[in-house]
Design a protein around this motif. Structure first.
Motif, PDB file in Angstrom:
ATOM      1  N   GLU A   1       0.494  -1.443  -0.456  1.00 29.02           N
ATOM      2  CA  GLU A   1      -0.505   0.189  -0.446  1.00 29.02           C
ATOM      3  C   GLU A   1       1.129   1.506  -0.019  1.00 29.02           C
ATOM      4  O   GLU A   1       0.618   2.249  -0.021  1.00 29.02           O
ATOM      5  CB  GLU A   1      -0.861   0.237   1.059  1.00 29.02           C
ATOM      6  N   GLY A   2       1.767   1.129   0.178  1.00 24.70           N
ATOM      7  CA  GLY A   2       2.650   2.158   0.248  1.00 24.70           C
ATOM      8  C   GLY A   2       3.156   3.204   1.860  1.00 24.70           C
ATOM      9  O   GLY A   2       1.990   2.664   2.233  1.00 24.70           O
ATOM     10  N   GLY A   3       3.984   3.413   2.260  1.00 23.85           N
ATOM     11  CA  GLY A   3       4.415   3.967   3.043  1.00 23.85           C
ATOM     12  C   GLY A   3       5.023   3.226   4.387  1.00 23.85           C
ATOM     13  O   GLY A   3       5.033   3.881   5.480  1.00 23.85           O
ATOM     14  N   PHE A   4       4.706   1.753   4.260  1.00 21.54           N
ATOM     15  CA  PHE A   4       5.149   1.459   5.363  1.00 21.54           C
ATOM     16  C   PHE A   4       6.750   0.463   4.845  1.00 21.54           C
ATOM     17  O   PHE A   4       7.168  -0.012   4.011  1.00 21.54           O
ATOM     18  CB  PHE A   4       3.862  -0.171   5.092  1.00 21.54           C
ATOM     19  N   THR A   5       7.366   0.982   5.919  1.00 23.20           N
ATOM     20  CA  THR A   5       8.296   0.539   6.511  1.00 23.20           C
ATOM     21  C   THR A   5       9.482   0.006   7.701  1.00 23.20           C
ATOM     22  O   THR A   5       8.675   1.002   8.374  1.00 23.20           O
ATOM     23  CB  THR A   5       9.322   0.922   5.215  1.00 23.20           C
ATOM     24  N   THR A   6      10.220  -1.107   7.430  1.00 22.08           N
ATOM     25  CA  THR A   6      10.989  -1.605   8.883  1.00 22.08           C
ATOM     26  C   THR A   6      12.478  -1.117   8.596  1.00 22.08           C
ATOM     27  O   THR A   6      12.671  -1.572   9.715  1.00 22.08           O
ATOM     28  CB  THR A   6      10.385  -3.431   8.867  1.00 22.08           C
ATOM     29  N   LYS A   7      12.249  -0.026   8.420  1.00 24.06           N
ATOM     30  CA  LYS A   7      13.525  -0.051   7.678  1.00 24.06           C
ATOM     31  C   LYS A   7      14.388   1.189   8.132  1.00 24.06           C
ATOM     32  O   LYS A   7      13.540   2.311   7.810  1.00 24.06           O
ATOM     33  CB  LYS A   7      14.213  -0.316   6.072  1.00 24.06           C
ATOM     34  N   GLN A   8      15.342   2.108   8.314  1.00 30.18           N
ATOM     35  CA  GLN A   8      15.724   3.443   8.965  1.00 30.18           C
ATOM     36  C   GLN A   8      15.825   3.753   7.939  1.00 30.18           C
ATOM     37  O   GLN A   8      15.679   3.869   6.531  1.00 30.18           O
ATOM     38  CB  GLN A   8      17.380   3.116   9.048  1.00 30.18           C
ATOM     39  N   ARG A   9      14.719   5.178   7.956  1.00 23.04           N
ATOM     40  CA  ARG A   9      14.706   6.218   6.742  1.00 23.04           C
ATOM     41  C   ARG A   9      15.428   6.131   6.132  1.00 23.04           C
ATOM     42  O   ARG A   9      15.753   5.921   4.542  1.00 23.04           O
ATOM     43  CB  ARG A   9      14.621   7.437   7.973  1.00 23.04           C
ATOM     44  N   ARG A  10      17.358   6.215   5.985  1.00 29.23           N
ATOM     45  CA  ARG A  10      17.994   6.182   4.937  1.00 29.23           C
ATOM     46  C   ARG A  10      17.465   5.272   4.390  1.00 29.23           C
ATOM     47  O   ARG A  10      18.659   5.471   3.106  1.00 29.23           O
ATOM     48  CB  ARG A  10      18.790   6.519   5.710  1.00 29.23           C
ATOM     49  N   ILE A  11      17.261   4.213   4.569  1.00 30.50           N
ATOM     50  CA  ILE A  11      17.968   2.501   3.579  1.00 30.50           C
ATOM     51  C   ILE A  11      16.235   2.856   3.189  1.00 30.50           C
ATOM     52  O   ILE A  11      15.973   2.800   1.720  1.00 30.50           O
ATOM     53  CB  ILE A  11      17.839   1.950   4.550  1.00 30.50           C
ATOM     54  N   GLY A  12      15.350   3.216   3.767  1.00 34.42           N
ATOM     55  CA  GLY A  12      13.667   2.446   3.249  1.00 34.42           C
ATOM     56  C   GLY A  12      12.954   3.369   2.595  1.00 34.42           C
ATOM     57  O   GLY A  12      12.706   4.677   4.180  1.00 34.42           O
ATOM     58  N   MET A  13      12.200   3.863   2.228  1.00 34.54           N
ATOM     59  CA  MET A  13      10.791   4.688   2.080  1.00 34.54           C
ATOM     60  C   MET A  13       9.606   4.324   1.827  1.00 34.54           C
ATOM     61  O   MET A  13       8.300   4.619   1.962  1.00 34.54           O
ATOM     62  CB  MET A  13      10.929   5.522   0.780  1.00 34.54           C
ATOM     63  N   GLY A  14       9.620   2.731   2.064  1.00 37.10           N
ATOM     64  CA  GLY A  14       8.161   2.301   1.798  1.00 37.10           C
ATOM     65  C   GLY A  14       7.720   2.307   0.455  1.00 37.10           C
ATOM     66  O   GLY A  14       6.255   1.896   0.725  1.00 37.10           O
ATOM     67  N   LEU A  15       8.033   2.472  -0.934  1.00 37.06           N
ATOM     68  CA  LEU A  15       7.439   2.655  -1.877  1.00 37.06           C
ATOM     69  C   LEU A  15       7.732   1.854  -3.387  1.00 37.06           C
ATOM     70  O   LEU A  15       7.092   1.388  -3.696  1.00 37.06           O
ATOM     71  CB  LEU A  15       7.950   4.322  -2.222  1.00 37.06           C
ATOM     72  N   GLY A  16       8.769   0.370  -2.494  1.00 33.90           N
ATOM     73  CA  GLY A  16       9.290  -0.134  -3.325  1.00 33.90           C
ATOM     74  C   GLY A  16       8.584  -1.518  -3.682  1.00 33.90           C
ATOM     75  O   GLY A  16       7.809  -1.274  -5.036  1.00 33.90           O
ATOM     76  N   LEU A  17       7.697  -1.410  -3.136  1.00 33.65           N
ATOM     77  CA  LEU A  17       5.969  -2.953  -2.911  1.00 33.65           C
ATOM     78  C   LEU A  17       5.291  -2.149  -3.932  1.00 33.65           C
ATOM     79  O   LEU A  17       4.175  -2.868  -4.814  1.00 33.65           O
ATOM     80  CB  LEU A  17       6.618  -3.336  -1.878  1.00 33.65           C
ATOM     81  N   LEU A  18       4.459  -0.257  -3.171  1.00 35.33           N
ATOM     82  CA  LEU A  18       3.933   0.094  -3.902  1.00 35.33           C
ATOM     83  C   LEU A  18       3.790   0.188  -5.262  1.00 35.33           C
ATOM     84  O   LEU A  18       2.835   0.199  -6.978  1.00 35.33           O
ATOM     85  CB  LEU A  18       3.772   1.345  -2.924  1.00 35.33           C
ATOM     86  N   ILE A  19       5.299   0.637  -5.815  1.00 35.60           N
ATOM     87  CA  ILE A  19       5.981   0.723  -7.331  1.00 35.60           C
ATOM     88  C   ILE A  19       5.487  -0.460  -8.109  1.00 35.60           C
ATOM     89  O   ILE A  19       5.250  -0.649  -9.174  1.00 35.60           O
ATOM     90  CB  ILE A  19       7.185   1.749  -7.596  1.00 35.60           C
ATOM     91  N   SER A  20       6.157  -2.032  -7.544  1.00 38.85           N
ATOM     92  CA  SER A  20       5.801  -3.323  -8.240  1.00 38.85           C
ATOM     93  C   SER A  20       5.150  -3.265  -8.228  1.00 38.85           C
ATOM     94  O   SER A  20       4.425  -3.251  -9.291  1.00 38.85           O
ATOM     95  CB  SER A  20       6.757  -3.959  -6.898  1.00 38.85           C
ATOM     96  N   ARG A  21       3.446  -3.329  -7.375  1.00 44.09           N
ATOM     97  CA  ARG A  21       3.117  -3.289  -7.429  1.00 44.09           C
ATOM     98  C   ARG A  21       1.828  -2.521  -8.938  1.00 44.09           C
ATOM     99  O   ARG A  21       1.268  -3.774  -9.623  1.00 44.09           O
ATOM    100  CB  ARG A  21       1.403  -3.307  -5.495  1.00 44.09           C
TER     101      ARG A  21
END
Ligand code: ADP
Length: 267
Positions: free
Chosen positions: A216-236
């Motif tokens: 759905e976007g915006g969900f990340t369990t990574k440090q902000r520097r690494i993750g933006m939580g957009l990768g899987l939204l864009i992939s979908r």
């Protein structure tokens, strides 16, 4: 695998504007390329270092050969020395061949991945895209054992650059879920008018509640520097634009499997 498991639901497609998707992909690429730059530079530096030190050996071999040839008479000892130098040069050439090929692959992969213009739709070899992505991610996946279980896939009609972005996200996520190593298994298969690609890892896994949120976007369990939580939204979005589906199965503590199913005929 049953036929039903492998079929695409009719409602998989959610219309996403072409321009919106292209600009999302460009932004995601820029962000990933920025992040990968140090790793890619390191990957290029290793073969470059090998060529550089071979260059010193070549220079010394050349000067030895010049010394020997400067003599008017070449005796048996000197001939033996020439033979030894030729054997050493042969070994150097083989190392340089590998190093040059490795750099050419990396640069070629970067060039095809780095294109920010909208690549036209084309019949593509998906394995080639996965292999280029793996080449670029060599540094990021160094702790991980990659097992390619590729079946025989027909060319698939797609935007290859967009699908490469999907493989990039899935491979990076898998590697980041296994910081201490583990196996990333990439399986591909073809069935009738569809292809299926499975990215399985032995990482931390995803709790059931989070599985509903990760696309759905915006969900990340990574440090902000690494993750933006957009990768899987864009992939979908990319996968759905290609009339496909992306799904996850995961067991916290034992790993995750991301499955992408695509119609061969494309968007
Ligand atoms: P990001 O990688 O920027 O966090 P993503 O959309 O790619 O954004 O992923 C969202 C979240 O989904 C990740 O932060 C992580 O919690 C979870 N996730 C995705 N892939 C995996 C995986 N293979 N193993 C464990 N967790 C994962």
């Amino acid at each position: 695998m049953t036929e039903q498991e492998f079929s695409l639901p009719q409602s998989a497609t959610r219309p996403v504007g072409d321009t919106e998707l292209a600009s999302l992909v460009s932004q995601a690429k820029l962000a990933t390329l920025g992040m990968l730059l140090a790793g890619v530079a390191h990957e290029i530096n290793t073969p470059l270092g090998a060529i550089n030190s071979n260059h010193d050996v070549l220079r010394r071999a050349m000067s030895k050969l010049q010394d020997i040839l400067a003599d008017e008479v070449v005796d048996e000892d000197e001939l033996e020395e020439v033979r030894r130098i030729v054997r050493a040069l042969d070994a150097i050439l083989r190392v340089n061949d590998i190093a040059v090929e490795r750099m050419a692959t990396l640069v070629g992969s970067l060039r095809s991945f780095g294109r920010l213009d909208r690549a036209p739709i084309d019949w593509a070899d998906l394995h080639e895209g996965i292999d280029s992505t793996l080449a670029i991610l060599g540094h990021e996946t160094r702790a991980v054992t990659v097992e390619r279980r590729f079946g025989v896939l027909p060319p698939v009609r797609c935007h290859p650059d967009q699908l490469n972005q999907v493989w990039m996200n899935l491979i990076l996520n898998a590697a980041q879920a296994m910081p201490d190593g583990g196996a990333l298994t990439i399986e591909t298969e073809h069935h009738d008018d569809r292809v299926r690609l499975v990215f399985g890892d032995e990482g931390c896994g995803i709790p059931a509640a989070a599985q509903a949120q990760i696309f759905e976007g915006g969900f990340t369990t990574k440090q902000r520097r690494i993750g933006m939580g957009l990768g899987l939204l864009i992939s979908r979005r990319i996968v759905e634009h290609h009339r496909g589906i992306i799904a996850v199965e995961s067991e916290p503590g034992s790993g995750s499997r991301f499955t992408v199913t695509l119609p061969v005929s494309g968007p």
